[in-house]
Write a protein that holds these residues in place. Structure first.
Motif, PDB file in Angstrom:
ATOM      1  N   ILE A  53      -2.633 -17.044 -16.814  1.00  0.00           N
ATOM      2  CA  ILE A  53      -2.120 -16.273 -15.677  1.00  0.00           C
ATOM      3  C   ILE A  53      -1.563 -14.950 -16.179  1.00  0.00           C
ATOM      4  N   VAL A  54      -1.941 -13.853 -15.506  1.00  0.00           N
ATOM      5  CA  VAL A  54      -1.399 -12.541 -15.901  1.00  0.00           C
ATOM      6  C   VAL A  54      -0.944 -11.786 -14.651  1.00  0.00           C
ATOM      7  N   ASN A  55       0.015 -10.903 -14.840  1.00  0.00           N
ATOM      8  CA  ASN A  55       0.475 -10.035 -13.767  1.00  0.00           C
ATOM      9  C   ASN A  55       0.082  -8.596 -14.055  1.00  0.00           C
ATOM     10  N   GLY A  56      -0.162  -7.827 -13.011  1.00  0.00           N
ATOM     11  CA  GLY A  56      -0.415  -6.399 -13.179  1.00  0.00           C
ATOM     12  C   GLY A  56       0.420  -5.628 -12.161  1.00  0.00           C
ATOM     13  N   GLN A  57       0.801  -4.407 -12.505  1.00  0.00           N
ATOM     14  CA  GLN A  57       1.580  -3.580 -11.576  1.00  0.00           C
ATOM     15  C   GLN A  57       0.956  -2.209 -11.426  1.00  0.00           C
ATOM     16  N   GLY A  58       1.214  -1.614 -10.266  1.00  0.00           N
ATOM     17  CA  GLY A  58       0.792  -0.244 -10.028  1.00  0.00           C
ATOM     18  C   GLY A  58       1.743   0.377  -9.020  1.00  0.00           C
ATOM     19  N   ALA A  59       1.987   1.670  -9.164  1.00  0.00           N
ATOM     20  CA  ALA A  59       2.866   2.353  -8.206  1.00  0.00           C
ATOM     21  C   ALA A  59       2.212   3.651  -7.777  1.00  0.00           C
ATOM     22  N   ASP A  60       2.325   3.970  -6.493  1.00  0.00           N
ATOM     23  CA  ASP A  60       1.770   5.221  -5.974  1.00  0.00           C
ATOM     24  C   ASP A  60       2.315   5.412  -4.557  1.00  0.00           C
ATOM     25  N   THR A  61       2.310   6.656  -4.085  1.00  0.00           N
ATOM     26  CA  THR A  61       2.731   6.878  -2.690  1.00  0.00           C
ATOM     27  C   THR A  61       1.676   6.340  -1.733  1.00  0.00           C
ATOM     28  N   ASP A  62       0.456   6.156  -2.226  1.00  0.00           N
ATOM     29  CA  ASP A  62      -0.614   5.573  -1.421  1.00  0.00           C
ATOM     30  C   ASP A  62      -0.761   4.105  -1.850  1.00  0.00           C
ATOM     31  N   ILE A  63      -0.477   3.163  -0.929  1.00  0.00           N
ATOM     32  CA  ILE A  63      -0.440   1.770  -1.394  1.00  0.00           C
ATOM     33  C   ILE A  63      -1.819   1.201  -1.718  1.00  0.00           C
ATOM     34  N   VAL A  64      -2.892   1.819  -1.200  1.00  0.00           N
ATOM     35  CA  VAL A  64      -4.221   1.328  -1.580  1.00  0.00           C
ATOM     36  C   VAL A  64      -4.490   1.716  -3.043  1.00  0.00           C
ATOM     37  N   ILE A  65      -4.090   2.935  -3.401  1.00  0.00           N
ATOM     38  CA  ILE A  65      -4.260   3.355  -4.808  1.00  0.00           C
ATOM     39  C   ILE A  65      -3.343   2.507  -5.711  1.00  0.00           C
TER      40      ILE A  65
END
Ligand code: KIV
Ligand code: ZN
Length: 515
Positions: A476-488
């Protein structure tokens, strides 16, 4: 005023915390968290279990080299090969500790170890003596002490101290104990073990019954002077004792405790955020101390009371644990120096000028989209900066089409192993269509276990922080992403998780190893 004892804080976020499914961290992430723990003035940082995998060995070595103020600790079973590996990994440390453990409960000795109590005592003595060849600071843990017989515990602990152990840790490995009983165990051990004055007694509690913090504090009230804990209570199953909760309980109730820690509590919130972002384990809003609502007063009566006199409803000050009101700190016109200065104030350091430049470029892109940049934005930007090395997949571009009455469509271009590839897919929504494109290109076969979105600050232009949890072949792994556009942000998080899935990793679980 009486002189208070020192209560040592032993943080095991990087070892026991990492044993949470999906919480595994890279070497660089571990170093970043270790530096934050050092800033917080944690006494001992358990950096990992060096025998578990080459990656864990390197991570302990890197933390040992990077940390100067805190003691760096490596875990080992009571086996020569484990202890030698830990000793080797800890060589660069200014101050090192070897933590060696063996199970002492009847069920563990009979069913797991298949050893007699006499053999366990012998092995414990041998392990402590071997560890002392590497360092004077040796911790011995009686695994599953919470279900061990008191007479046998006294025997093995006395032998471990005689062999040279300077800290004796009493783990409630399966989270079975209740506070009154656990406190009594600690009291009896300190009273009955003849050489107990030659070691610091420590508690290590798991949260299966939601009692880890209560049990740890009961241990302290009965003479324990070290607590083993993790940031946000991260850890195996239901987790470990939460560092922020025990530290603030002891600090707030100095009328009850005969000891105190030397933790810089103002570092708590930023460290909690860092751990949450790196591991992808969000902090629940009503979590004590570090939850978004921990200091928010909603009811009119409470708000009125707090405005008239803060202590009517507040037992701690938000700023004492590092909460600051969302402050606009930087904007579109801020230069590299302002960015660097603010990072320094937030305790964020970069290994190289190139890394700083990379983050500054990302900051400029963000400032163009979102004119007011808060501390939380900077932290997210830095925490989600390429943490997986090497990055096998990268997002090149994303185009989504979402319209009422139409099926959403996504077109994704990825850089895979140096080659650009594109795919177009329809989906139930723009995120679904995007994930389908990515999967079409990579054919990872991973199962999506969790998808969650949180806003980093308030306002509709806030960055969305997305967590994606994937499972493949039991890993099991987790990934993160941040952006003002939630699809990106979602695409970034999915790709971040896939990079981890594609990273070869084999590590052994310390409590499953065949001793
Ligand atoms: O829970 C436990 O028993 C442990 C030991 C290795 C200390 O984590
Ligand atoms: Zn544990």
């Amino acid at each position: 005023m009486s002189v208070k004892d020192k209560l040592f804080i032993f943080d095991t976020t990087l070892r026991d915390g990492e044993q949470s499914p999906g919480a595994s961290m890279t070497r660089d992430e571990k170093v970043r968290i270790a530096k934050a723990l050092e800033r917080m003035r944690v006494d001992v940082i358990e950096a990992g279990f060096p025998i578990a995998s080459p990656g864990d060995f390197e991570a302990v070595q890197a933390v040992a080299a990077a940390v100067k103020e805190s003691t760096v600790c490596g875990l080992s079973r009571a086996l020569d090969k484990d202890i030698d590996r830990a000793g080797e990994a800890l060589k660069p440390a200014a101050r090192s500790r070897i933590h060696t453990f063996i199970a002492t409960s009847p069920i563990h000795m009979q069913m797991k170890l298949r050893m007699t109590p006499d053999e366990v005592v012998e092995q414990a003595i041998r392990a402590v003596k071997r560890a002392r060849q590497y360092t004077d600071d040796v911790e011995f843990s009686a695994e599953d002490a919470g279900r061990s017989e008191l007479d046998f515990l006294c025997r093995v602990i006395e032998a471990a101290i005689d062999a040279g152990a300077t800290t004796i840790n009493i783990p409630d490995t399966v989270g079975y104990n209740i506070p009154q009983q656990f406190g009594e165990t600690i009291r009896q051990l300190i009273e009955r073990v003849p050489n107990s004055d030659k070691a610091v007694f420590s508690v290590h509690c798991h949260n299966d019954l939601g009692l880890a913090v209560a049990n740890s504090l009961a241990g302290v009230l009965n003479g324990a002077r070290q607590i083993e804990c993790t940031i946000n209570g991260l850890g195996e199953r239901a987790g470990n004792t939460a560092l922020e909760e025990v530290v603030m309980a002891v600090r707030t109730r100095q009328d009850v405790f005969a000891c105190d820690t030397t933790i810089d509590t103002t570092q708590i919130v930023s460290t909690s955020r860092l751990v949450s972002t790196i591991t992808g384990f969000p902090v629940q809003p009503n979590k004590a101390i570090v939850g978004a609502n921990a200091f928010a007063h909603e009811s009119g009566i409470h708000q009125d009371g707090v405005l008239k006199h803060r202590e009517t409803y507040e037992i701690m000050r938000a700023e004492d644990v590092g909460w600051t009101a969302n402050r606009i700190v930087l904007g579109k016109h801020s230069g590299r120096n302002a960015f660097r200065t603010r990072l320094k104030e937030l305790g964020i350091e970069f290994a190289s000028e190139a890394e700083l430049n990379e983050s500054f470029e990302k900051f400029k892109v963000l400032a163009d989209k979102k004119h007011e940049i808060f501390d939380e934005d900077i932290q997210a930007l830095v925490s989600t900066a390429s943490t997986v090395e090497p990055e096998y997949v990268r997002l090149v571009s994303l185009h989504v089409c979402s319209e009422t009455g139409e099926t959403p469509l996504a077109r994704v271009v990825l850089l895979i192993d140096g080659h650009e590839q594109a795919a177009e897919c329809e989906g139930g929504g723009p995120v679904d269509a995007t994930f389908k494109c990515i999967e079409k290109l990579l054919e990872s076969g991973a199962n999506l276990q969790l998808y969650s979105v949180n806003n980093i600050t308030s306002g509709t232009d806030a960055q969305g922080e997305v967590t994606v949890r994937l499972e493949k072949a039991g890993r099991i792994v987790n990934g993160q992403g941040a952006d003002t556009d939630i699809v990106i942000a979602s695409a970034k998080a999915y790709i971040n998780a896939l990079n981890r899935v594609l990273l070869p990793e084999s590590r052994q679980h310390p409590q499953l190893g065949d001793v």
